[in-house]
Design a protein around this motif. Structure first.
Motif, PDB file in Angstrom:
ATOM      1  N   ALA A  54       0.925  -1.597  -0.099  1.00 37.49           N
ATOM      2  CA  ALA A  54       0.062   0.027   0.515  1.00 37.49           C
ATOM      3  C   ALA A  54       1.034   1.626   0.250  1.00 37.49           C
ATOM      4  CB  ALA A  54      -1.125   0.336   1.016  1.00 37.49           C
ATOM      5  N   ASN A  55       0.486   2.613  -0.333  1.00 37.36           N
ATOM      6  CA  ASN A  55       1.158   3.441  -0.959  1.00 37.36           C
ATOM      7  C   ASN A  55       0.434   4.325   0.284  1.00 37.36           C
ATOM      8  OD1 ASN A  55       3.138   2.683  -2.789  1.00 37.36           O
ATOM      9  ND2 ASN A  55       1.203   1.628  -3.648  1.00 37.36           N
ATOM     10  N   ARG A  56       0.290   5.393   0.661  1.00 40.10           N
ATOM     11  CA  ARG A  56      -0.172   6.577   1.551  1.00 40.10           C
ATOM     12  C   ARG A  56      -0.296   7.672   0.826  1.00 40.10           C
ATOM     13  NH1 ARG A  56      -1.724  10.017   4.800  1.00 40.10           N
ATOM     14  NH2 ARG A  56       0.303  11.547   4.466  1.00 40.10           N
ATOM     15  N   VAL A  57      -1.643   7.884   0.782  1.00 38.03           N
ATOM     16  CA  VAL A  57      -1.903   9.137  -0.477  1.00 38.03           C
ATOM     17  C   VAL A  57      -2.549  10.089   0.669  1.00 38.03           C
ATOM     18  CG1 VAL A  57      -2.831   9.888  -2.104  1.00 38.03           C
ATOM     19  CG2 VAL A  57      -1.673   7.776  -1.890  1.00 38.03           C
ATOM     20  N   ASP A  58      -2.327  11.584   0.507  1.00 38.56           N
ATOM     21  CA  ASP A  58      -3.529  12.220   0.680  1.00 38.56           C
ATOM     22  C   ASP A  58      -4.694  12.540   0.381  1.00 38.56           C
ATOM     23  OD1 ASP A  58      -2.104  13.346   3.195  1.00 38.56           O
ATOM     24  OD2 ASP A  58      -0.720  14.582   2.138  1.00 38.56           O
ATOM     25  N   PHE A  59      -5.176  12.830   0.544  1.00 36.74           N
ATOM     26  CA  PHE A  59      -6.615  12.760  -0.037  1.00 36.74           C
ATOM     27  C   PHE A  59      -7.015  13.315  -1.387  1.00 36.74           C
ATOM     28  CE2 PHE A  59     -10.895  13.866  -1.296  1.00 36.74           C
ATOM     29  CZ  PHE A  59     -11.817  12.775  -1.402  1.00 36.74           C
ATOM     30  N   THR A  60      -5.952  14.896  -1.392  1.00 39.80           N
ATOM     31  CA  THR A  60      -6.662  16.128  -1.918  1.00 39.80           C
ATOM     32  C   THR A  60      -5.066  15.612  -2.606  1.00 39.80           C
ATOM     33  OG1 THR A  60      -4.750  17.173  -0.793  1.00 39.80           O
ATOM     34  CG2 THR A  60      -6.830  17.699  -0.581  1.00 39.80           C
ATOM     35  N   ASN A  61      -3.913  14.458  -3.386  1.00 39.69           N
ATOM     36  CA  ASN A  61      -3.818  14.582  -4.333  1.00 39.69           C
ATOM     37  C   ASN A  61      -3.448  12.534  -4.688  1.00 39.69           C
ATOM     38  OD1 ASN A  61      -1.734  16.161  -3.574  1.00 39.69           O
ATOM     39  ND2 ASN A  61      -0.685  15.004  -1.705  1.00 39.69           N
ATOM     40  N   ILE A  62      -5.285  12.098  -4.743  1.00 40.47           N
ATOM     41  CA  ILE A  62      -5.521  11.430  -5.432  1.00 40.47           C
ATOM     42  C   ILE A  62      -5.922  11.169  -7.429  1.00 40.47           C
ATOM     43  CG2 ILE A  62      -7.373  10.483  -3.697  1.00 40.47           C
ATOM     44  CD1 ILE A  62      -9.359  11.583  -5.289  1.00 40.47           C
ATOM     45  N   LEU A  63      -5.851  12.460  -7.618  1.00 43.27           N
ATOM     46  CA  LEU A  63      -4.993  12.634  -8.771  1.00 43.27           C
ATOM     47  C   LEU A  63      -4.172  12.221  -9.654  1.00 43.27           C
ATOM     48  CD1 LEU A  63      -8.556  15.627  -9.198  1.00 43.27           C
ATOM     49  CD2 LEU A  63      -9.008  13.339  -9.167  1.00 43.27           C
ATOM     50  N   THR A  64      -3.328  13.848  -8.761  1.00 46.74           N
ATOM     51  CA  THR A  64      -1.861  13.450  -9.034  1.00 46.74           C
ATOM     52  C   THR A  64      -1.366  12.129  -9.445  1.00 46.74           C
ATOM     53  OG1 THR A  64      -1.311  14.073  -7.339  1.00 46.74           O
ATOM     54  CG2 THR A  64      -1.345  15.529  -9.125  1.00 46.74           C
ATOM     55  N   TYR A  75     -10.625   3.638   5.731  1.00 51.16           N
ATOM     56  CA  TYR A  75     -10.638   2.951   7.364  1.00 51.16           C
ATOM     57  C   TYR A  75     -12.051   2.659   7.727  1.00 51.16           C
ATOM     58  CZ  TYR A  75      -8.073   7.024   9.707  1.00 51.16           C
ATOM     59  OH  TYR A  75      -6.962   7.198   9.936  1.00 51.16           O
ATOM     60  N   SER A  76     -13.058   2.957   6.847  1.00 47.33           N
ATOM     61  CA  SER A  76     -14.618   1.543   6.938  1.00 47.33           C
ATOM     62  C   SER A  76     -15.138   2.227   5.477  1.00 47.33           C
ATOM     63  CB  SER A  76     -16.013   2.578   7.857  1.00 47.33           C
ATOM     64  OG  SER A  76     -15.953   4.309   7.048  1.00 47.33           O
ATOM     65  N   GLY A  77     -14.296   2.093   4.601  1.00 47.18           N
ATOM     66  CA  GLY A  77     -14.932   1.799   2.507  1.00 47.18           C
ATOM     67  C   GLY A  77     -15.752   3.545   2.500  1.00 47.18           C
ATOM     68  N   GLN A  78     -15.910   4.281   3.094  1.00 51.83           N
ATOM     69  CA  GLN A  78     -17.152   5.789   2.673  1.00 51.83           C
ATOM     70  C   GLN A  78     -15.881   6.632   2.188  1.00 51.83           C
ATOM     71  OE1 GLN A  78     -20.001   6.345   5.886  1.00 51.83           O
ATOM     72  NE2 GLN A  78     -18.471   5.734   6.893  1.00 51.83           N
ATOM     73  N   THR A  79     -14.994   6.950   2.900  1.00 53.91           N
ATOM     74  CA  THR A  79     -13.905   8.060   1.973  1.00 53.91           C
ATOM     75  C   THR A  79     -12.850   7.527   0.669  1.00 53.91           C
ATOM     76  OG1 THR A  79     -13.486   8.764   4.791  1.00 53.91           O
ATOM     77  CG2 THR A  79     -11.890   9.477   2.009  1.00 53.91           C
ATOM     78  N   ALA A  80     -13.079   5.797   0.996  1.00 53.60           N
ATOM     79  CA  ALA A  80     -12.996   5.477  -0.087  1.00 53.60           C
ATOM     80  C   ALA A  80     -13.270   5.924  -1.381  1.00 53.60           C
ATOM     81  CB  ALA A  80     -12.306   4.328   0.011  1.00 53.60           C
ATOM     82  N   CYS A  81     -14.927   5.424  -1.156  1.00 51.73           N
ATOM     83  CA  CYS A  81     -15.704   5.052  -2.038  1.00 51.73           C
ATOM     84  C   CYS A  81     -15.871   6.579  -2.821  1.00 51.73           C
ATOM     85  CB  CYS A  81     -16.817   4.209  -1.575  1.00 51.73           C
ATOM     86  SG  CYS A  81     -17.294   2.485  -1.749  1.00 51.73           S
ATOM     87  N   TYR A  82     -15.963   7.606  -2.417  1.00 47.23           N
ATOM     88  CA  TYR A  82     -16.172   8.872  -2.504  1.00 47.23           C
ATOM     89  C   TYR A  82     -15.308   9.083  -3.510  1.00 47.23           C
ATOM     90  CZ  TYR A  82     -17.092  14.079  -2.055  1.00 47.23           C
ATOM     91  OH  TYR A  82     -16.734  15.072  -1.950  1.00 47.23           O
ATOM     92  N   ALA A  83     -14.336   8.885  -3.296  1.00 49.55           N
ATOM     93  CA  ALA A  83     -12.551   9.030  -3.619  1.00 49.55           C
ATOM     94  C   ALA A  83     -12.794   7.861  -5.200  1.00 49.55           C
ATOM     95  CB  ALA A  83     -11.049   8.648  -3.317  1.00 49.55           C
ATOM     96  N   THR A  84     -13.374   7.128  -5.110  1.00 48.91           N
ATOM     97  CA  THR A  84     -13.156   6.469  -6.395  1.00 48.91           C
ATOM     98  C   THR A  84     -14.199   6.607  -7.688  1.00 48.91           C
ATOM     99  OG1 THR A  84     -13.066   3.986  -4.937  1.00 48.91           O
ATOM    100  CG2 THR A  84     -14.682   4.372  -7.048  1.00 48.91           C
ATOM    101  N   ASP A 127     -12.391  20.588  -8.116  1.00 53.57           N
ATOM    102  CA  ASP A 127     -12.556  21.355  -7.366  1.00 53.57           C
ATOM    103  C   ASP A 127     -12.780  20.589  -5.654  1.00 53.57           C
ATOM    104  OD1 ASP A 127     -12.136  23.447  -8.902  1.00 53.57           O
ATOM    105  OD2 ASP A 127     -13.136  24.256  -9.176  1.00 53.57           O
ATOM    106  N   ILE A 128     -13.637  19.785  -6.312  1.00 54.60           N
ATOM    107  CA  ILE A 128     -14.462  18.896  -4.828  1.00 54.60           C
ATOM    108  C   ILE A 128     -13.287  17.782  -4.414  1.00 54.60           C
ATOM    109  CG2 ILE A 128     -16.031  16.700  -4.695  1.00 54.60           C
ATOM    110  CD1 ILE A 128     -17.292  19.044  -5.319  1.00 54.60           C
ATOM    111  N   VAL A 129     -12.608  17.199  -5.211  1.00 53.72           N
ATOM    112  CA  VAL A 129     -11.119  16.437  -4.295  1.00 53.72           C
ATOM    113  C   VAL A 129     -10.733  17.540  -3.424  1.00 53.72           C
ATOM    114  CG1 VAL A 129      -9.153  15.666  -4.538  1.00 53.72           C
ATOM    115  CG2 VAL A 129     -11.289  14.846  -6.168  1.00 53.72           C
ATOM    116  N   ALA A 130      -9.860  18.717  -4.295  1.00 57.63           N
ATOM    117  CA  ALA A 130      -9.764  20.116  -3.076  1.00 57.63           C
ATOM    118  C   ALA A 130     -10.375  20.089  -1.767  1.00 57.63           C
ATOM    119  CB  ALA A 130      -9.171  21.451  -3.943  1.00 57.63           C
ATOM    120  N   LEU A 131     -11.319  20.060  -2.086  1.00 61.34           N
ATOM    121  CA  LEU A 131     -12.084  19.887  -0.531  1.00 61.34           C
ATOM    122  C   LEU A 131     -12.119  18.862   0.333  1.00 61.34           C
ATOM    123  CD1 LEU A 131     -15.910  21.743  -2.529  1.00 61.34           C
ATOM    124  CD2 LEU A 131     -14.089  22.793  -1.266  1.00 61.34           C
TER     125      LEU A 131
END
Length: 335
Positions: free
Chosen positions: A101-111, A125-134, A210-214
């Protein structure tokens, strides 16, 4: 004589030009009406397999979420399939993570996504943030991205605090928990998107950025607040018709499921609502829908932990229900 001939020709040409310009249908002093940004965005998404249904399940038939392998023998092959993007804190990552695994800040998911050719597996942690990012990554062009169902809570019992500490029963017996039939769906206007961009693809890319940045925190609301104050929200219960009635629901909750851009069923969602809340069973599907709706211009939020966080011991419930038994006992790496 020559001058007279030229004068006569001019007398015929000028009126002809005048009448030709009138016949063109142009109204002097007016400008063509620009296509609304939302329409450009909508048309681009529909034409490029990025409608709501294609974010939930891509054109290869892959759902946005994938469960941990059924057996320990399958773990290595599962992990080798993906570039694993872990969105948790550094301390949580150091304490227990998937191998590779690679640790990534949410704001850096696109790059970060641009650095790999592998399908992406997003972990939290629970799948919710990951699904939002997905959902955001799928809309940005990484259509094979998936989230680990239940997050790290579903991979190893020693990392399950996120779910074990957040299941709830506060809806049980609550005055705002109802068994009434769903309200009749209404029709609302399109959201308004403010941008100088005039290309659907460019609008989509900018909206996702813009949404990722939030971050995800901007897109969530607690079940305790929503059930206590349902009048403050336009609520969409993303259950089947059977479960809407059988489980009960927050009083006044709509049931708009499914909805897509192509058939205009999305128009049943209130674009003027100060807060449009979607809730599902686990908060994972609602996270995907919320990300999509925010990109489309809605003031959308996901109800955290979904039905599990409000009424985990509901007698009508069996599938997609969290319990400690859901978690696998698979190996993790730590520092």
């Amino acid at each position: 004589m020559k001058k007279l001939t030229l004068l006569l020709i001019g007398l015929f040409i000028v009126p002809a030009l005048f009448f030709t310009s009138c016949d063109s249908g142009d109204d002097p002093g007016t400008s063509p009406v620009a296509t609304p940004a939302f329409t450009l965005l909508k048309d681009y998404m529909v034409q490029n397999n990025l409608d709501v249904n294609n974010i939930l399940v891509n054109t290869d038939g892959q759902k946005f979420v994938v469960a941990a392998p059924a057996t320990l023998a399958e773990v290595d092959a599962f992990l080798d399939t993906y570039y694993i993007m872990d969105l948790r804190s550094q301390s949580a990552f150091d304490g227990a993570r998937l191998d590779g695994a690679n640790r990534v800040d949410f704001t850096n998911i696109l790059t970060t996504a641009a650095t790999t050719t592998k399908p992406i597996l997003v972990v939290c942690y629970s799948g919710q943030t990951a699904c939002y990012a997905t959902a955001l990554l799928r809309m940005y062009g990484y259509s094979s991205t998936r989230a680990l169902k239940w997050g790290m809570s579903g991979w190893n019992p020693n990392t399950a605090d996120s779910w074990n500490n957040n299941i709830g029963t506060h809806a049980k017996g609550h005055a705002n928990w109802s068994s009434h039939i769903a309200p009749t769906n209404q029709t609302f206007a399109d959201p308004s998107i403010s941008t100088s961009l005039t290309n659907g693809e460019a609008i989509l890319k900018k909206r996702v950025q813009d949404i990722v940045a939030l971050g995800f925190g901007d897109a969530t609301v607690s079940g305790t607040d929503v059930i206590a104050n349902p009048g403050n929200y336009f609520i969409n219960n993303y259950f089947s018709d059977t479960d809407y009635a059988g489980f009960g629901h927050i009083d006044g909750a709509n049931r708009i499921n499914p909805f897509t851009l192509a058939d205009n069923s999305y128009l049943s969602l209130n674009s003027d609502a100060s807060s449009l809340v979607t809730y599902c069973y686990t908060g994972q599907t609602s996270a995907v829908l919320t990300a999509t709706l925010k990109v489309l211009g809605y003031n959308a939020k996901s109800l955290t932990f979904g039905m599990n966080g409000m009424y985990n011991d509901n007698a009508a419930w069996t599938s997609n229900k969290w319990s400690a038994a859901v978690s696998k006992d698979y190996p993790v790496i730590s520092n």
